[in-house]
Design an enzyme around this catalytic site. Structure first.
Site, PDB file in Angstrom:
ATOM      1  N   TYR A   1     -12.813   3.647 -15.695  1.00 17.64           N
ATOM      2  CA  TYR A   1     -12.822   2.525 -14.613  1.00 17.64           C
ATOM      3  C   TYR A   1     -13.376   1.459 -15.235  1.00 17.64           C
ATOM      4  O   TYR A   1     -13.030   0.231 -15.057  1.00 17.64           O
ATOM      5  CB  TYR A   1     -13.678   3.164 -13.504  1.00 17.64           C
TER       6      TYR A   1
ATOM      7  N   THR B   1     -17.072   1.249   1.401  1.00 18.01           N
ATOM      8  CA  THR B   1     -15.617   1.482   1.779  1.00 18.01           C
ATOM      9  C   THR B   1     -15.404   3.030   1.423  1.00 18.01           C
ATOM     10  O   THR B   1     -16.249   3.857   1.092  1.00 18.01           O
ATOM     11  CB  THR B   1     -14.710   0.819   0.700  1.00 18.01           C
TER      12      THR B   1
ATOM     13  N   ASP C   1       0.891  -1.152   0.063  1.00 17.09           N
ATOM     14  CA  ASP C   1      -0.123   0.202  -0.039  1.00 17.09           C
ATOM     15  C   ASP C   1       0.917   1.372  -0.017  1.00 17.09           C
ATOM     16  O   ASP C   1       1.965   1.061   0.428  1.00 17.09           O
ATOM     17  CB  ASP C   1      -0.876  -0.167   1.339  1.00 17.09           C
TER      18      ASP C   1
ATOM     19  N   THR D   1     -16.259   4.572  -1.713  1.00 20.21           N
ATOM     20  CA  THR D   1     -17.623   4.862  -2.139  1.00 20.21           C
ATOM     21  C   THR D   1     -18.736   5.716  -1.318  1.00 20.21           C
ATOM     22  O   THR D   1     -19.649   5.861  -1.605  1.00 20.21           O
ATOM     23  CB  THR D   1     -18.504   3.573  -2.213  1.00 20.21           C
TER      24      THR D   1
ATOM     25  N   VAL E   1       1.782   0.432  -6.857  1.00 20.55           N
ATOM     26  CA  VAL E   1       1.899  -1.064  -7.540  1.00 20.55           C
ATOM     27  C   VAL E   1       1.691  -0.693  -9.070  1.00 20.55           C
ATOM     28  O   VAL E   1       1.537  -1.709  -9.855  1.00 20.55           O
ATOM     29  CB  VAL E   1       0.246  -1.657  -7.239  1.00 20.55           C
TER      30      VAL E   1
ATOM     31  N   LYS F   1     -11.716  -2.109 -15.360  1.00 22.07           N
ATOM     32  CA  LYS F   1     -12.276  -3.266 -14.870  1.00 22.07           C
ATOM     33  C   LYS F   1     -12.410  -4.548 -15.685  1.00 22.07           C
ATOM     34  O   LYS F   1     -12.458  -5.695 -15.321  1.00 22.07           O
ATOM     35  CB  LYS F   1     -13.370  -3.046 -13.774  1.00 22.07           C
TER      36      LYS F   1
END
Length: 256
Positions: free
Chosen positions: A152, A187, A37, A190, A61, A156
């Site tokens: 997005y 989360t 992270d 959102t 990442v 995905k």
């Protein structure tokens, strides 16, 4: 499910949200975990709370060198790598005609490129050490478009196809690769949407179970997919969305 004692896992994006829930479930099952992270403070807190069973690795990442270092540090710390959960992701929304190239690149790199790099280097190790299992977190939006989410949703969808391609290529090396496609999950990412009552109501109108999922409700399916109970599950996309996919995406354009 499987007796996970003695296994080793990587979780990218593991300091919050779905990644954190998966990390905690792995620790409860006796798995040693390397969490990648950018939140250094949270990683230190997690290390201190799980001394000897968890290492935190500050990593971008989207950078191949960081992923290579993550796998190396995991093996140095715990001696192997059995499972990987590629969770890191975020989005910068925008209408197709207005979205900047920078915001597109940010979203696609974080959501798709990072999964490619992670699978590449996780599988390299697993290929040489008897196999393993990888779970990539895609999204319901791999199937269902949304207003202002072209980057997005496209990324995905790419994660889902990358997962299938990886399963095809890596099965011969005893490596299984599957995807989870979450729906609306409570989360930090959102909350900016769902805290607006009208927007939240628009989501609830579409979700037959009439609620958002909890991050921990993604952890159980994730662990199932790396378990021996899923030994013949490979290249699959598991929707975990409260039946949302059967109803369609809410029209959020009126809120923008």
């Amino acid at each position: 499910m499987t007796n996970f004692q003695g296994k080793v896992a990587i979780v990218t994006g593991g300091a919050s949200g779905i990644g954190s829930a998966i990390t905690h479930r792995l620790l409860e099952a006796g798995v040693k975990v390397a969490v990648a992270d950018l939140n250094e403070a949270k990683l230190k807190e997690m290390e201190d709370a799980n001394a000897g069973n968890l290492i935190g690795v500050v990593a971008n990442v989207t950078k191949e060198a960081d992923i290579e270092a993550l796998v190396k540090k995991t093996v140095e710390a715990f001696g192997s790598l059995d499972f990987a959960f590629n969770v890191a992701g975020a989005s910068k929304a925008g209408a197709i005609t207005e979205q900047s190239e920078e915001d597109w690149d940010f979203t696609v790199d974080l959501c798709l490129k990072s999964v490619f790099l992670s699978v590449k280097h996780e599988a390299k190790y697993m290929k040489e050490h008897g196999g393993g299992a990888i779970v990539n977190i895609a999204s319901l939006n791999a199937h269902v478009p949304m207003f202002y989410g072209a980057a997005y949703s496209s990324a995905k969808a790419g994660v889902e196809m990358l997962t299938k391609n990886a399963a095809l290529e890596l099965a011969q090396h005893q490596i299984r690769v599957n995807a989870i496609l979450p729906g609306l999950i409570s989360t930090p990412l959102t909350s900016d949407l769902t805290k607006v009552e009208a927007i939240n109501d628009a989501y609830m109108d579409r979700i037959p179970m009439r609620r958002a999922g909890e991050a921990d409700e993604m952890a159980g399916p994730a662990l199932f997919l790396v378990s021996e109970d899923a030994s013949y599950v490979n290249g699959a996309s598991l929707l975990v969305d409260g039946a949302w996919a059967v109803s369609g995406y809410p029209d959020l354009s009126k809120f923008m």
